[in-house]
Design a protein around this motif. Structure first.
Motif, mmCIF file in Angstrom:
data_model
loop_
_atom_site.group_PDB
_atom_site.id
_atom_site.type_symbol
_atom_site.label_atom_id
_atom_site.label_comp_id
_atom_site.label_asym_id
_atom_site.label_seq_id
_atom_site.Cartn_x
_atom_site.Cartn_y
_atom_site.Cartn_z
ATOM 1 N N ALA A 17 -2.897 -8.406 1.677
ATOM 2 C CA ALA A 17 -2.458 -7.441 2.690
ATOM 3 C C ALA A 17 -1.271 -6.607 2.205
ATOM 4 C CB ALA A 17 -2.110 -8.166 3.981
ATOM 5 N N ALA A 18 -0.284 -7.242 1.582
ATOM 6 C CA ALA A 18 0.907 -6.514 1.134
ATOM 7 C C ALA A 18 0.548 -5.463 0.092
ATOM 8 C CB ALA A 18 1.943 -7.490 0.570
ATOM 9 N N VAL A 19 -0.384 -5.788 -0.782
ATOM 10 C CA VAL A 19 -0.815 -4.844 -1.816
ATOM 11 C C VAL A 19 -1.569 -3.681 -1.177
ATOM 12 C CG1 VAL A 19 -2.278 -4.555 -3.864
ATOM 13 C CG2 VAL A 19 -0.823 -6.581 -3.635
ATOM 14 N N GLN A 20 -2.405 -3.975 -0.200
ATOM 15 C CA GLN A 20 -3.147 -2.913 0.490
ATOM 16 C C GLN A 20 -2.187 -1.940 1.174
ATOM 17 O OE1 GLN A 20 -6.331 -2.295 0.226
ATOM 18 N NE2 GLN A 20 -6.211 -0.533 1.578
ATOM 19 N N VAL A 21 -1.186 -2.461 1.859
ATOM 20 C CA VAL A 21 -0.180 -1.603 2.500
ATOM 21 C C VAL A 21 0.542 -0.776 1.448
ATOM 22 C CG1 VAL A 21 2.005 -1.624 3.778
ATOM 23 C CG2 VAL A 21 0.101 -3.079 4.519
ATOM 24 N N TRP A 22 0.923 -1.400 0.349
ATOM 25 C CA TRP A 22 1.618 -0.705 -0.747
ATOM 26 C C TRP A 22 0.759 0.446 -1.261
ATOM 27 C CZ3 TRP A 22 0.731 0.227 -5.922
ATOM 28 C CH2 TRP A 22 1.833 0.632 -6.685
ATOM 29 N N ARG A 23 -0.537 0.185 -1.487
ATOM 30 C CA ARG A 23 -1.445 1.232 -1.986
ATOM 31 C C ARG A 23 -1.571 2.392 -0.991
ATOM 32 N NH1 ARG A 23 -3.792 -0.404 -6.581
ATOM 33 N NH2 ARG A 23 -4.353 -2.576 -6.864
ATOM 34 N N GLU A 24 -1.696 2.083 0.289
ATOM 35 C CA GLU A 24 -1.826 3.129 1.304
ATOM 36 C C GLU A 24 -0.576 4.007 1.353
ATOM 37 O OE1 GLU A 24 -2.738 1.112 4.954
ATOM 38 O OE2 GLU A 24 -4.718 0.477 4.246
ATOM 39 N N ILE A 25 0.578 3.383 1.318
ATOM 40 C CA ILE A 25 1.826 4.150 1.355
ATOM 41 C C ILE A 25 1.995 4.954 0.077
ATOM 42 C CG2 ILE A 25 4.341 3.960 1.450
ATOM 43 C CD1 ILE A 25 3.933 1.645 3.441
#
Length: 115
Positions: free
Chosen positions: A54-62
Motif C-alpha cells: 500500500a505505501a508503495v502504491q501511494v508513493w507511485r500515485e503521488i
C-alpha cells in the motif's frame, strides 16, 4: 514554499515586474502538489523487488501527480514567456510609432546633418 512563491509573484506584479511575477507563479504551480511520502527501508526494498504494498502504491500515485504538476508548470511557463514576448513586441512597436510621429526619420537626417 508555495505560499511564499505566490506572495513574491504578487509583489512582483505590484511593482510591474511581469517576468518575475511569471517565474514565481510557475514556481507556485510547481509546488502545488502533495509531498512524496517517506517509504520505510522495508517498503523501499519491496518496491525495488517489484512487490507492491500500500505505501508503495501511494508513493507511485503521488509521484505521478508530481510529474503531471511539473508538466503543467512547464507548459504555463512556456505560454507565459510567449505572452511576455508578444507584449514586449507590441510595446516596442508602439514606441517606434510614437517616435516616428514625433520625429519622422527624415527629420533625424536633417537634425544630424545640421549638427
Amino acid at each position: 514554499q508555495r505560499v511564499e512563491a505566490e506572495e513574491r509573484a504578487q509583489e512582483a506584479r505590484e511593482r510591474g515586474d511581469e517576468a518575475e511575477a511569471l517565474r514565481e507563479t510557475v514556481r507556485a504551480v510547481a509546488l502545488d502538489r502533495q509531498p512524496l511520502p517517506q517509504l520505510s527501508a522495508g517498503a523501499w526494498q519491496l518496491k525495488e523487488r517489484g512487490i507492491e504494498v500500500a505505501a508503495v502504491q501511494v508513493w507511485r500515485e503521488i509521484k505521478e501527480q508530481a510529474v503531471e504538476v511539473a508538466r503543467v508548470a512547464q507548459e504555463l511557463a512556456e505560454k507565459g514567456r510567449a505572452w511576455l514576448e508578444r507584449v514586449a513586441e507590441r510595446a516596442a512597436e508602439q514606441v517606434r510609432d510614437v517616435v516616428e510621429r514625433v520625429a519622422p526619420a527624415d527629420a533625424w537626417g536633417e537634425f544630424f546633418a545640421a549638427a
